[in-house]
Design a protein around this motif. Structure first.
Motif, short mmCIF file in Angstrom:
data_model
loop_
_atom_site.label_atom_id
_atom_site.label_comp_id
_atom_site.label_asym_id
_atom_site.label_seq_id
_atom_site.Cartn_x
_atom_site.Cartn_y
_atom_site.Cartn_z
N VAL A 101 103.04 -61.61 16.09
CA VAL A 101 103.50 -60.37 15.46
C VAL A 101 103.09 -59.21 16.34
O VAL A 101 101.95 -59.14 16.81
N VAL A 102 104.04 -58.30 16.59
CA VAL A 102 103.76 -57.10 17.38
C VAL A 102 104.11 -55.90 16.52
O VAL A 102 105.16 -55.88 15.87
N ARG A 103 103.24 -54.90 16.53
CA ARG A 103 103.46 -53.67 15.76
C ARG A 103 103.68 -52.53 16.74
O ARG A 103 103.01 -52.44 17.77
N TYR A 104 104.63 -51.64 16.40
CA TYR A 104 105.01 -50.53 17.27
C TYR A 104 104.82 -49.19 16.55
O TYR A 104 105.13 -49.07 15.37
N ALA A 105 104.35 -48.19 17.29
CA ALA A 105 104.28 -46.82 16.78
C ALA A 105 105.68 -46.22 16.91
O ALA A 105 106.59 -46.85 17.45
N LYS A 124 100.60 -52.78 19.24
CA LYS A 124 99.49 -53.63 18.82
C LYS A 124 99.99 -55.04 18.59
O LYS A 124 101.17 -55.24 18.34
N THR A 125 99.08 -56.00 18.67
CA THR A 125 99.42 -57.37 18.33
C THR A 125 98.30 -57.94 17.47
O THR A 125 97.17 -57.45 17.51
N GLN A 172 101.88 -47.75 8.24
CA GLN A 172 100.93 -47.19 9.20
C GLN A 172 100.90 -48.03 10.46
O GLN A 172 100.91 -49.25 10.39
N PHE A 173 100.86 -47.36 11.60
CA PHE A 173 100.75 -48.07 12.87
C PHE A 173 99.35 -48.60 12.96
O PHE A 173 99.03 -49.65 13.24
#
Length: 173
Positions: A101-105, A124-125, A172-173
């Protein structure tokens, strides 16, 4: 006693005013940077320099085209400085077929070079906990691994990132 209270009151008001001015200055600086970035984007469009789709640009630099989600707003690439900025409508995350899973701003910045996206800000990962991604690299053109630098180097199968995926909005990032 009254003079002492007046001095304390004056000091407190002065300190509070300085804090508020500092916050206003930061807000104006942030707004100025955003306006400048959007103006550059509009200017490049007016100059008639068509941007290729982001997956095509990534493929050209030997980066899997699915590294970023399908729903990006737009991107900027300054070839002379190798600076890539990707804009997304909101903070979001993508689950890939390898269960990563990768999170993006809302704005992801990095330096794009052959086989590498480095100095990343805004990604983020999940490696037990959410960790800031500072680099993504492919060892060679024929390599089947994608290396994420997030405190430590983590290898993931490159084919999991071949197709851009839909992102899920997060608060939220």
């Amino acid at each position: 006693m009254e003079k002492a209270l007046t001095k304390v009151g004056t000091f407190w008001v002065s300190k509070r005013a300085k804090e508020e001015l500092s916050h206003i200055t930061q807000d104006l600086s942030s707004l100025s940077n955003t306006v400048e970035e959007k103006a550059k984007l509009i200017l490049s469009k007016l100059k008639g320099k068509p941007l290729k789709a982001l997956p095509g640009l990534l493929r050209e630099y030997n980066i899997p085209p699915g590294l970023f989600p399908r729903n990006i707003t737009c991107y900027e690439f300054d070839e002379s400085r190798s600076k890539l900025i990707v804009y997304l409508p909101s903070p979001c995350e993508v689950s890939f077929k390898d269960s990563s899973v990768v999170r993006y701003a809302t704005r992801v910045k990095g330096t794009l070079s052959r086989g590498k996206l480095s100095v990343i800000d805004g990604m983020k990962t999940k490696v037990l906990v959410w960790v800031k991604v500072t680099g993504v690299a492919v060892e060679s053109y024929k390599s089947d691994k994608l290396w994420f630098t997030a405190g430590v180097k983590v290898s993931r199968p490159k084919d999991a990132y071949e197709m851009p995926r839909d992102a899920i909005r997060v608060e939220q990032f």
